[in-house]
Design a protein around this motif. Structure first.
Motif, PDB file in Angstrom:
ATOM      1  N   ALA A  47       0.832  -1.206   0.000  1.00 53.50           N
ATOM      2  CA  ALA A  47       0.000   0.000   0.000  1.00 53.50           C
ATOM      3  C   ALA A  47       0.863   1.251   0.000  1.00 53.50           C
ATOM      4  O   ALA A  47       1.955   1.272   0.570  1.00 53.50           O
ATOM      5  CB  ALA A  47      -0.896   0.001   1.232  1.00 53.50           C
ATOM      6  N   ARG A  48       0.348   2.258  -0.660  1.00 56.72           N
ATOM      7  CA  ARG A  48       1.068   3.524  -0.714  1.00 56.72           C
ATOM      8  C   ARG A  48       0.064   4.677  -0.584  1.00 56.72           C
ATOM      9  O   ARG A  48      -1.084   4.572  -1.031  1.00 56.72           O
ATOM     10  CB  ARG A  48       1.835   3.659  -2.018  1.00 56.72           C
ATOM     11  CG  ARG A  48       0.994   3.492  -3.260  1.00 56.72           C
ATOM     12  CD  ARG A  48       1.841   3.584  -4.514  1.00 56.72           C
ATOM     13  NE  ARG A  48       1.038   3.437  -5.729  1.00 56.72           N
ATOM     14  CZ  ARG A  48       1.545   3.511  -6.961  1.00 56.72           C
ATOM     15  NH1 ARG A  48       2.864   3.737  -7.095  1.00 56.72           N
ATOM     16  NH2 ARG A  48       0.759   3.364  -8.004  1.00 56.72           N
ATOM     17  N   PRO A  49       0.428   5.766   0.036  1.00 59.35           N
ATOM     18  CA  PRO A  49      -0.520   6.885   0.257  1.00 59.35           C
ATOM     19  C   PRO A  49      -0.862   7.620  -1.049  1.00 59.35           C
ATOM     20  O   PRO A  49      -0.035   7.704  -1.958  1.00 59.35           O
ATOM     21  CB  PRO A  49       0.235   7.793   1.228  1.00 59.35           C
ATOM     22  CG  PRO A  49       1.683   7.485   0.978  1.00 59.35           C
ATOM     23  CD  PRO A  49       1.736   6.023   0.635  1.00 59.35           C
ATOM     24  N   VAL A  50      -2.102   8.115  -1.119  1.00 59.37           N
ATOM     25  CA  VAL A  50      -2.590   8.866  -2.277  1.00 59.37           C
ATOM     26  C   VAL A  50      -2.867  10.295  -1.837  1.00 59.37           C
ATOM     27  O   VAL A  50      -3.587  10.530  -0.858  1.00 59.37           O
ATOM     28  CB  VAL A  50      -3.865   8.228  -2.862  1.00 59.37           C
ATOM     29  CG1 VAL A  50      -4.359   9.022  -4.066  1.00 59.37           C
ATOM     30  CG2 VAL A  50      -3.594   6.786  -3.254  1.00 59.37           C
ATOM     31  N   GLY A  51      -2.336  11.259  -2.524  1.00 57.95           N
ATOM     32  CA  GLY A  51      -2.498  12.667  -2.153  1.00 57.95           C
ATOM     33  C   GLY A  51      -3.586  13.383  -2.944  1.00 57.95           C
ATOM     34  O   GLY A  51      -4.165  12.833  -3.896  1.00 57.95           O
ATOM     35  N   ASP A  52      -3.875  14.640  -2.513  1.00 51.87           N
ATOM     36  CA  ASP A  52      -4.855  15.521  -3.193  1.00 51.87           C
ATOM     37  C   ASP A  52      -6.258  14.922  -3.228  1.00 51.87           C
ATOM     38  O   ASP A  52      -7.014  15.075  -4.189  1.00 51.87           O
ATOM     39  CB  ASP A  52      -4.398  15.828  -4.622  1.00 51.87           C
ATOM     40  CG  ASP A  52      -3.049  16.531  -4.657  1.00 51.87           C
ATOM     41  OD1 ASP A  52      -2.710  17.162  -3.632  1.00 51.87           O
ATOM     42  OD2 ASP A  52      -2.341  16.421  -5.669  1.00 51.87           O
ATOM     43  N   VAL A  53      -6.657  14.235  -2.198  1.00 56.07           N
ATOM     44  CA  VAL A  53      -8.015  13.699  -2.088  1.00 56.07           C
ATOM     45  C   VAL A  53      -8.692  14.365  -0.890  1.00 56.07           C
ATOM     46  O   VAL A  53      -8.147  14.327   0.217  1.00 56.07           O
ATOM     47  CB  VAL A  53      -7.999  12.168  -1.935  1.00 56.07           C
ATOM     48  CG1 VAL A  53      -9.417  11.625  -1.751  1.00 56.07           C
ATOM     49  CG2 VAL A  53      -7.336  11.523  -3.137  1.00 56.07           C
ATOM     50  N   PRO A  54      -9.934  15.015  -1.053  1.00 51.90           N
ATOM     51  CA  PRO A  54     -10.603  15.678   0.087  1.00 51.90           C
ATOM     52  C   PRO A  54     -11.046  14.675   1.122  1.00 51.90           C
ATOM     53  O   PRO A  54     -11.364  13.520   0.796  1.00 51.90           O
ATOM     54  CB  PRO A  54     -11.782  16.395  -0.564  1.00 51.90           C
ATOM     55  CG  PRO A  54     -12.059  15.610  -1.799  1.00 51.90           C
ATOM     56  CD  PRO A  54     -10.729  15.126  -2.287  1.00 51.90           C
ATOM     57  N   PRO A  55     -11.060  15.086   2.345  1.00 51.89           N
ATOM     58  CA  PRO A  55     -11.516  14.165   3.401  1.00 51.89           C
ATOM     59  C   PRO A  55     -12.985  13.815   3.208  1.00 51.89           C
ATOM     60  O   PRO A  55     -13.769  14.601   2.681  1.00 51.89           O
ATOM     61  CB  PRO A  55     -11.275  14.950   4.695  1.00 51.89           C
ATOM     62  CG  PRO A  55     -11.291  16.375   4.280  1.00 51.89           C
ATOM     63  CD  PRO A  55     -10.742  16.424   2.894  1.00 51.89           C
ATOM     64  N   PRO A  56     -13.408  12.661   3.581  1.00 56.20           N
ATOM     65  CA  PRO A  56     -14.816  12.264   3.404  1.00 56.20           C
ATOM     66  C   PRO A  56     -15.754  13.142   4.264  1.00 56.20           C
ATOM     67  O   PRO A  56     -15.468  13.413   5.431  1.00 56.20           O
ATOM     68  CB  PRO A  56     -14.831  10.811   3.836  1.00 56.20           C
ATOM     69  CG  PRO A  56     -13.658  10.670   4.744  1.00 56.20           C
ATOM     70  CD  PRO A  56     -12.622  11.606   4.221  1.00 56.20           C
ATOM     71  N   ALA A  57     -16.923  13.606   3.645  1.00 53.78           N
ATOM     72  CA  ALA A  57     -17.917  14.428   4.353  1.00 53.78           C
ATOM     73  C   ALA A  57     -18.885  13.541   5.110  1.00 53.78           C
ATOM     74  O   ALA A  57     -19.281  12.479   4.637  1.00 53.78           O
ATOM     75  CB  ALA A  57     -18.672  15.312   3.363  1.00 53.78           C
ATOM     76  N   GLY A  58     -19.375  14.021   6.260  1.00 57.02           N
ATOM     77  CA  GLY A  58     -20.288  13.227   7.077  1.00 57.02           C
ATOM     78  C   GLY A  58     -21.114  14.113   7.984  1.00 57.02           C
ATOM     79  O   GLY A  58     -20.977  15.340   7.979  1.00 57.02           O
ATOM     80  N   PRO A  59     -22.027  13.564   8.721  1.00 56.47           N
ATOM     81  CA  PRO A  59     -22.872  14.363   9.648  1.00 56.47           C
ATOM     82  C   PRO A  59     -22.033  15.047  10.701  1.00 56.47           C
ATOM     83  O   PRO A  59     -21.116  14.441  11.283  1.00 56.47           O
ATOM     84  CB  PRO A  59     -23.815  13.330  10.245  1.00 56.47           C
ATOM     85  CG  PRO A  59     -23.085  12.027  10.107  1.00 56.47           C
ATOM     86  CD  PRO A  59     -22.291  12.130   8.845  1.00 56.47           C
ATOM     87  N   GLN A  60     -22.432  16.355  10.910  1.00 53.28           N
ATOM     88  CA  GLN A  60     -21.730  17.125  11.915  1.00 53.28           C
ATOM     89  C   GLN A  60     -22.418  16.937  13.279  1.00 53.28           C
ATOM     90  O   GLN A  60     -23.524  16.400  13.388  1.00 53.28           O
ATOM     91  CB  GLN A  60     -21.730  18.602  11.526  1.00 53.28           C
ATOM     92  CG  GLN A  60     -21.116  18.877  10.160  1.00 53.28           C
ATOM     93  CD  GLN A  60     -19.648  18.503  10.102  1.00 53.28           C
ATOM     94  OE1 GLN A  60     -18.957  18.618  11.103  1.00 53.28           O
ATOM     95  NE2 GLN A  60     -19.197  18.096   8.941  1.00 53.28           N
ATOM     96  N   LYS A  61     -21.775  17.377  14.264  1.00 50.20           N
ATOM     97  CA  LYS A  61     -22.350  17.297  15.611  1.00 50.20           C
ATOM     98  C   LYS A  61     -23.490  18.318  15.745  1.00 50.20           C
ATOM     99  O   LYS A  61     -23.342  19.472  15.386  1.00 50.20           O
ATOM    100  CB  LYS A  61     -21.257  17.583  16.639  1.00 50.20           C
ATOM    101  CG  LYS A  61     -21.724  17.373  18.061  1.00 50.20           C
ATOM    102  CD  LYS A  61     -20.557  17.601  19.022  1.00 50.20           C
ATOM    103  CE  LYS A  61     -21.004  17.342  20.461  1.00 50.20           C
ATOM    104  NZ  LYS A  61     -19.902  17.569  21.417  1.00 50.20           N
ATOM    105  N   LEU A  62     -24.662  17.821  16.281  1.00 51.93           N
ATOM    106  CA  LEU A  62     -25.855  18.690  16.381  1.00 51.93           C
ATOM    107  C   LEU A  62     -25.699  19.668  17.537  1.00 51.93           C
ATOM    108  O   LEU A  62     -25.218  19.298  18.624  1.00 51.93           O
ATOM    109  CB  LEU A  62     -27.101  17.830  16.591  1.00 51.93           C
ATOM    110  CG  LEU A  62     -27.419  16.823  15.455  1.00 51.93           C
ATOM    111  CD1 LEU A  62     -28.659  16.004  15.809  1.00 51.93           C
ATOM    112  CD2 LEU A  62     -27.591  17.520  14.143  1.00 51.93           C
TER     113      LEU A  62
END
Length: 427
Positions: free
Chosen positions: A385-400
């Motif tokens: 395995a090798r790291p992949v760059g320039d990828v946005p972090p995954p979006a998810g539900p924020q804290k209410l």
């Protein structure tokens, strides 16, 4: 009419190397003249007369005709001449008739007037029965010094080996002592040489100089630089108490190994210059240069010179006598019994045989185990395995927030069918 040959013509018989040289000199031919007549170089003729090589084909036939050994003619035997006994010297008088050899450095040399052991006649010589009944003692040539007498026919291998060992081992031990200055190493080298000779006895027994064969092996063993790694051989033994002998031995040990060996073979053992060059694996001019440089270095190191400077070969007799006197005065260990040497050779050979068999069995076992445990098919390994760059972090539900929680609670309390409809009013 054409001739048809069924095979190659038989080789022309030639005498021994020393006999070839004698026959050439009897015809008053120099080495250069013989080489020019045969069509080879002078070095090739010298090689033929020292036994290093042998002529073949047309050159063999031409050389045989040149020295008078054409096919179908008996080879002439050397003339027998009477010699007067040499004057006694302190070095030779120190050995009684019952000592192992007549010379400290030349095993197998016959003293003047002593009976000569029987030796096989050269090929093509006259039969023994045709010789006169009474003959004078044979003159000892310089080339015979340092060589053991050939054994009589009918001896077993053990008896022939024991005869060679008893004749050559004492003088050879003294030679190695002059080379190394170590008594224990000299005994070890000589025993190693004869153990090796017994392991290869069929080859050594057919050699033209068995004592020279053992001498070469013992010299190589004793002068190997790897022997200095052992603690027992790191330092040389103390020099003799006699100042003259101690200075001579110190001068010898101060020479380079090649100079020391050449000087000992030529001036100590008494070999000729071609034989010395052949045993040291050098050319004749190189051996002569080493000999001259060694004599000069020894003369400079000694308190009193052995001969006037620039004397050339005239310095050899005094130095030869001093070397032999030094060897006679040296207290070297007595050689081990011949049966013990043969038993040690067989024991070492058996040890090496068992070691080779064990190593072979271990190698076969390791190969079989590898074949048994190895996979039967090839599996391609996974790429790391090798790291992949320039990828946005995954979006998810924020804290209410608290307000979001209150709205969520109110929505859950309302009816599922939704809010009531608003009826419009007529104004």
């Amino acid at each position: 009419m054409t001739r048809h040959t069924t095979g190659p013509a038989p080789a022309v018989p030639l005498p021994s190397p020393k006999e070839r040289r004698r026959l050439r000199e009897a015809r008053a031919l120099s080495v250069e003249e013989a080489a020019k007549a045969v069509g080879v170089t002078a070095a090739t003729v010298r090689s033929w007369e020292t036994g290093r090589t042998s002529p073949r084909g047309r050159r063999r036939a031409a050389y045989a005709r040149l020295i008078g050994c054409a096919e179908g003619r008996p080879l002439p035997s050397p003339p027998v001449e009477a010699t007067t006994p040499a004057p006694e010297t302190p070095a030779r008088a120190a050995l009684a008739p019952g000592t192992p050899g007549p010379d400290a450095l030349s095993p197998g040399t016959s003293t003047p007037g002593a009976p000569v052991p029987d030796a096989p006649a050269p090929a093509g010589s006259a039969p023994a029965g045709s010789a006169p009944e009474t003959t004078a003692p044979r003159a000892t040539a310089p080339e015979d010094l340092g060589r053991a007498p050939q054994s009589k026919e009918g001896l077993t291998a053990e008896e022939a080996f024991d005869a060679l060992y008893h004749c050559a081992a004492p003088g050879l031990t003294r030679q190695v002592y002059l080379l190394t200055g170590r008594r224990k190493l000299s005994q070890e080298a000589v025993e190693h040489a004869f153990r090796t000779a017994w392991q290869r006895w069929p080859e050594v027994a057919q050699d033209r100089d068995p004592a020279g064969w053992a001498r070469a092996v013992s010299y190589e063993y004793a002068m190997s630089p790897w022997r200095r790694l052992r603690r027992v051989h790191r330092r040389a033994d103390p020099l003799p108490e006699d100042p003259a002998r101690g200075a001579l031995l110190d001068a010898l040990l101060g020479l380079p190994p090649s100079y020391r060996r050449t000087l000992l073979l030529h001036d100590g053992v008494g070999l000729g210059l071609p034989e010395t060059a052949a045993e040291t694996e050098a050319s004749t001019p190189a051996a002569a240069s080493r000999l001259v440089n060694a004599r000069t270095a020894v003369a400079e190191r000694l308190p009193e010179p052995t001969a006037p400077q620039g004397a050339g070969d005239r310095s050899a007799p005094p130095l030869r006598e001093r070397l032999r006197a030094l060897a006679l005065a040296a207290e070297v260990p007595a050689p081990s019994p011949a049966p013990a040497v043969r038993a040690g050779s067989e024991r070492v050979a058996g040890l090496w045989t068992r070691s080779a068999l064990c190593f072979g069995a271990l190698l076969i076992s390791a190969t079989a185990f590898t074949l048994y445990t190895a996979p039967t098919q090839y599996e391609q390994p996974l790429a790391p395995a090798r790291p992949v760059g320039d990828v946005p972090p995954p979006a998810g539900p924020q804290k209410l927030t608290p307000q979001d929680l209150k709205l969520q609670k109110s929505l859950r309390n309302e009816l599922t069918h939704g809010p009531e409809r608003l009826v419009p009013r007529i104004p």
